[in-house]
Design a protein around this motif. Sequence first.
Motif, mmCIF file in Angstrom:
data_model
loop_
_atom_site.group_PDB
_atom_site.id
_atom_site.type_symbol
_atom_site.label_atom_id
_atom_site.label_comp_id
_atom_site.label_asym_id
_atom_site.label_seq_id
_atom_site.Cartn_x
_atom_site.Cartn_y
_atom_site.Cartn_z
ATOM 1 N N GLU A 194 0.825 -1.212 0.000
ATOM 2 C CA GLU A 194 0.000 0.000 0.000
ATOM 3 C C GLU A 194 0.852 1.253 0.000
ATOM 4 O OE1 GLU A 194 -2.825 1.610 3.422
ATOM 5 O OE2 GLU A 194 -3.780 -0.013 2.285
ATOM 6 N N ARG A 195 1.946 1.230 0.755
ATOM 7 C CA ARG A 195 2.819 2.408 0.819
ATOM 8 C C ARG A 195 4.251 1.965 1.075
ATOM 9 N NH1 ARG A 195 0.520 4.884 4.691
ATOM 10 N NH2 ARG A 195 2.039 4.727 6.381
ATOM 11 N N ALA A 196 5.216 2.658 0.455
ATOM 12 C CA ALA A 196 6.635 2.378 0.665
ATOM 13 C C ALA A 196 7.365 3.702 0.854
ATOM 14 C CB ALA A 196 7.228 1.608 -0.507
ATOM 15 N N THR A 197 8.066 3.821 1.965
ATOM 16 C CA THR A 197 8.848 5.025 2.244
ATOM 17 C C THR A 197 10.311 4.625 2.311
ATOM 18 O OG1 THR A 197 7.023 5.957 3.527
ATOM 19 C CG2 THR A 197 9.201 6.955 3.821
ATOM 20 N N VAL A 198 11.114 5.195 1.424
ATOM 21 C CA VAL A 198 12.536 4.858 1.360
ATOM 22 C C VAL A 198 13.344 6.060 1.812
ATOM 23 C CG1 VAL A 198 14.453 4.193 -0.134
ATOM 24 C CG2 VAL A 198 12.173 3.226 -0.521
ATOM 25 N N ARG A 199 14.180 5.849 2.785
ATOM 26 C CA ARG A 199 15.090 6.902 3.245
ATOM 27 C C ARG A 199 16.476 6.553 2.754
ATOM 28 N NH1 ARG A 199 14.785 8.169 9.370
ATOM 29 N NH2 ARG A 199 12.744 8.849 8.645
ATOM 30 N N GLU A 200 16.946 7.254 1.741
ATOM 31 C CA GLU A 200 18.235 6.935 1.130
ATOM 32 C C GLU A 200 19.381 7.353 2.054
ATOM 33 O OE1 GLU A 200 18.585 5.246 -1.493
ATOM 34 O OE2 GLU A 200 16.647 5.371 -2.495
ATOM 35 N N GLU A 201 20.417 6.537 2.047
ATOM 36 C CA GLU A 201 21.628 6.852 2.783
ATOM 37 C C GLU A 201 22.773 6.937 1.781
ATOM 38 O OE1 GLU A 201 21.326 7.551 5.820
ATOM 39 O OE2 GLU A 201 19.458 6.594 6.429
ATOM 40 N N ASP A 202 23.969 7.211 2.271
ATOM 41 C CA ASP A 202 25.135 7.230 1.393
ATOM 42 C C ASP A 202 25.415 5.817 0.911
ATOM 43 O OD1 ASP A 202 25.425 9.925 1.836
ATOM 44 O OD2 ASP A 202 26.807 9.658 3.510
ATOM 45 N N GLY A 203 25.654 5.698 -0.386
ATOM 46 C CA GLY A 203 25.961 4.381 -0.926
ATOM 47 C C GLY A 203 24.709 3.544 -1.100
ATOM 48 N N PRO A 204 24.881 2.257 -1.361
ATOM 49 C CA PRO A 204 23.744 1.393 -1.708
ATOM 50 C C PRO A 204 23.000 0.851 -0.488
ATOM 51 C CG PRO A 204 25.753 0.132 -1.816
ATOM 52 C CD PRO A 204 26.164 1.540 -1.423
ATOM 53 N N ALA A 205 22.553 1.730 0.395
ATOM 54 C CA ALA A 205 21.840 1.285 1.605
ATOM 55 C C ALA A 205 20.730 2.279 1.918
ATOM 56 C CB ALA A 205 22.793 1.167 2.782
ATOM 57 N N HIS A 206 19.656 1.772 2.497
ATOM 58 C CA HIS A 206 18.567 2.660 2.894
ATOM 59 C C HIS A 206 17.707 2.005 3.964
ATOM 60 C CE1 HIS A 206 16.493 0.698 -0.789
ATOM 61 N NE2 HIS A 206 15.974 0.132 0.283
ATOM 62 N N LEU A 207 16.886 2.836 4.599
ATOM 63 C CA LEU A 207 15.839 2.358 5.485
ATOM 64 C C LEU A 207 14.542 2.318 4.694
ATOM 65 C CD1 LEU A 207 16.570 4.345 8.785
ATOM 66 C CD2 LEU A 207 17.175 1.987 8.258
ATOM 67 N N LEU A 208 13.787 1.239 4.849
ATOM 68 C CA LEU A 208 12.558 1.048 4.098
ATOM 69 C C LEU A 208 11.414 0.773 5.070
ATOM 70 C CD1 LEU A 208 10.842 0.446 1.553
ATOM 71 C CD2 LEU A 208 11.705 -1.913 1.677
ATOM 72 N N GLU A 209 10.368 1.563 4.971
ATOM 73 C CA GLU A 209 9.148 1.310 5.739
ATOM 74 C C GLU A 209 8.038 0.934 4.769
ATOM 75 O OE1 GLU A 209 6.202 4.044 8.288
ATOM 76 O OE2 GLU A 209 8.161 3.735 9.259
ATOM 77 N N LEU A 210 7.417 -0.207 5.003
ATOM 78 C CA LEU A 210 6.359 -0.706 4.133
ATOM 79 C C LEU A 210 5.052 -0.825 4.900
ATOM 80 C CD1 LEU A 210 7.894 -3.741 2.155
ATOM 81 C CD2 LEU A 210 7.409 -1.452 1.268
ATOM 82 N N VAL A 211 3.970 -0.471 4.232
ATOM 83 C CA VAL A 211 2.629 -0.780 4.724
ATOM 84 C C VAL A 211 2.025 -1.753 3.714
ATOM 85 C CG1 VAL A 211 0.353 0.096 5.320
ATOM 86 C CG2 VAL A 211 2.397 1.465 5.827
ATOM 87 N N THR A 212 1.723 -2.964 4.177
ATOM 88 C CA THR A 212 1.215 -4.001 3.283
ATOM 89 C C THR A 212 -0.178 -4.437 3.701
ATOM 90 O OG1 THR A 212 2.308 -5.710 4.617
ATOM 91 C CG2 THR A 212 3.508 -4.876 2.709
ATOM 92 N N ARG A 213 -0.965 -4.850 2.694
ATOM 93 C CA ARG A 213 -2.296 -5.400 2.959
ATOM 94 C C ARG A 213 -2.155 -6.890 3.232
ATOM 95 N NH1 ARG A 213 -3.143 -1.357 -0.839
ATOM 96 N NH2 ARG A 213 -2.455 -2.695 -2.557
ATOM 97 N N GLU A 214 -2.692 -7.321 4.367
ATOM 98 C CA GLU A 214 -2.551 -8.707 4.784
ATOM 99 C C GLU A 214 -3.691 -9.567 4.234
ATOM 100 O OE1 GLU A 214 0.268 -9.847 6.927
ATOM 101 O OE2 GLU A 214 0.739 -8.055 5.739
ATOM 102 N N GLN A 215 -3.387 -10.845 3.963
ATOM 103 C CA GLN A 215 -4.399 -11.752 3.422
ATOM 104 C C GLN A 215 -5.550 -11.967 4.397
ATOM 105 O OE1 GLN A 215 -2.266 -15.293 2.282
ATOM 106 N NE2 GLN A 215 -1.708 -14.448 0.287
#
Length: 319
Positions: A194-215
């Motif tokens: 439903e929603r994805a928030t990516v917080r980019e950091e230096d280089g190939p790394a980030h923090l990812l927050e996901l909101v998903t719809r559950e079955q």
Amino acid sequence: MATAEAVTVEHRARVRADAASVFRLLSDLDAWPRVFPPFVHLESLGTDARGRERVGMWSTSGERVEHWVALRTVDADGLRVGFVPERIEAPMTSMSRAWVVEPDGDAACVVRLEQAFTVAPGHADALPPLRRTVEEIASAELSAVQTAAELEAAFPELLVVVEDEVAVPGAPAEDVYAFLFDAARWPQRLDHVERATVREEDGPAHLLELVTREQRGGTMTTKAARVGLGPHKIAYKQLLLPPLGSSHHVQWRIADTPGGTTVSSRQTVVLNESGVAAVLGDGAGLGEARAFVRNELSAKVLLVLDQARHHFDHVESSR
């Protein structure tokens, strides 16, 4: 003439686990994310000119993912693992750390963390705060080693490894990697996100927050620190854990094949025994918890990987 200020610090703890098992934990790069809470991923990057192994290290610090490279030496006979940072930040001029495991009977050992550092001349005022930081980190890391090693020795069934594999025909590894790592576009690409928030950091790394719809209905929020090692690996560690887990980290390996790409997922979980009843009800045991975790985690990762396959199936059919 002023000289560099030098500090040597040693911490030790007795661990109720045999020395060989504790040394394996400390020398296994893949084990560090489950042993040390801040660590997300460690990756061997080859060797330097002196033959020392270069190890990429990623860990969380507050709301950041930090990265550095350490030069590692492993002495299997002496049960010793040493690290030297490849780069030193001023006012430090050198830094070294070594984990040493000493047998103490058949089922116990003493773990020592030896640390030494120097600061540039004229920076004696930096020594007290640096030493405090070194002391705090050493205490936390020794405690983490003691907890992980003793738990594994007494309750090996708390460790669960879940492996899955999905073939993605007709797509090169670099395209599959890009699809999987570009989580910001998942709400448009993955039906359950439903929603994805990516917080980019230096280089190939980030923090990812996901909101998903559950079955089963409703939504679920997860937060992970992710490291991209394109085009063949993505590693991540869950930062929000349900009561049933005390650690959960994942590696996706992305390999070219004659017909396209294969994605292999390996999830490593340490169960929290005290959370079994909260999730599965009174009377549930570890056997039920292990089966539940395997089914749930396999289903969730296959939901992502299968939709990646369908995405490339659609791309191929539309050409």
